[in-house]
Scaffold this motif. Sequence first.
Motif, mmCIF file in Angstrom:
data_model
loop_
_atom_site.group_PDB
_atom_site.id
_atom_site.type_symbol
_atom_site.label_atom_id
_atom_site.label_comp_id
_atom_site.label_asym_id
_atom_site.label_seq_id
_atom_site.Cartn_x
_atom_site.Cartn_y
_atom_site.Cartn_z
ATOM 1 N N ARG A 1 47.707 35.857 57.200
ATOM 2 C CA ARG A 1 47.636 34.405 57.044
ATOM 3 C C ARG A 1 46.777 34.106 55.825
ATOM 4 N N LYS A 2 47.019 32.952 55.238
ATOM 5 C CA LYS A 2 46.288 32.582 54.038
ATOM 6 C C LYS A 2 44.805 32.417 54.360
ATOM 7 N N SER B 1 34.777 40.178 45.353
ATOM 8 C CA SER B 1 35.010 39.298 44.206
ATOM 9 C C SER B 1 36.501 39.074 44.031
ATOM 10 N N LEU B 2 36.838 37.947 43.429
ATOM 11 C CA LEU B 2 38.255 37.675 43.171
ATOM 12 C C LEU B 2 38.846 38.736 42.250
ATOM 13 N N ASN B 3 38.045 39.204 41.299
ATOM 14 C CA ASN B 3 38.522 40.246 40.396
ATOM 15 C C ASN B 3 38.896 41.511 41.180
ATOM 16 N N ALA B 4 38.058 41.906 42.121
ATOM 17 C CA ALA B 4 38.341 43.094 42.933
ATOM 18 C C ALA B 4 39.597 42.880 43.769
ATOM 19 N N LEU C 1 43.420 44.717 43.691
ATOM 20 C CA LEU C 1 43.712 45.425 44.935
ATOM 21 C C LEU C 1 42.729 46.559 45.185
ATOM 22 N N ASP C 2 41.460 46.280 44.916
ATOM 23 C CA ASP C 2 40.393 47.241 45.161
ATOM 24 C C ASP C 2 40.345 47.561 46.659
ATOM 25 N N PHE D 1 48.907 40.119 50.235
ATOM 26 C CA PHE D 1 47.683 39.325 50.124
ATOM 27 C C PHE D 1 47.575 38.678 48.747
ATOM 28 N N ALA D 2 47.890 39.427 47.685
ATOM 29 C CA ALA D 2 47.757 38.923 46.314
ATOM 30 C C ALA D 2 48.594 37.664 46.105
#
Length: 97
Positions: free
Chosen positions: A32-33, A43-46, A50-51, A87-88
């Motif tokens: 779910r969102k 972090s959003l970057n991670a 897809l860290d 998820f992305a």
Amino acid sequence: MTEQAKQANPHTVTLDTPIVRGEQTITEVTLRKPNSGELRGTSLNALVNLDIDALVKVLPRIAIPQLTEFDVRELDPSDLVQLGVTFADFLLPNRAR
């Protein structure tokens, strides 16, 4: 999962290797969102990259049925990638989908 079912809920992933917990077998996971608070601790970057450590923190918070961090760490790599890509999709604005 049929193509029609995928269209009905594109955030459901059929696992290549089911998760087995005692007598329970999980073959599908729906994401779910998340809200912003559920992304805490990473972090959003991670997440965009897809860290694995970031996904281990976030996926248990948004998975149905609920997964544990242990479940996520024990996933088949192909299943982790499928869940990560699903998820992305939540990180993209509606107009980019």
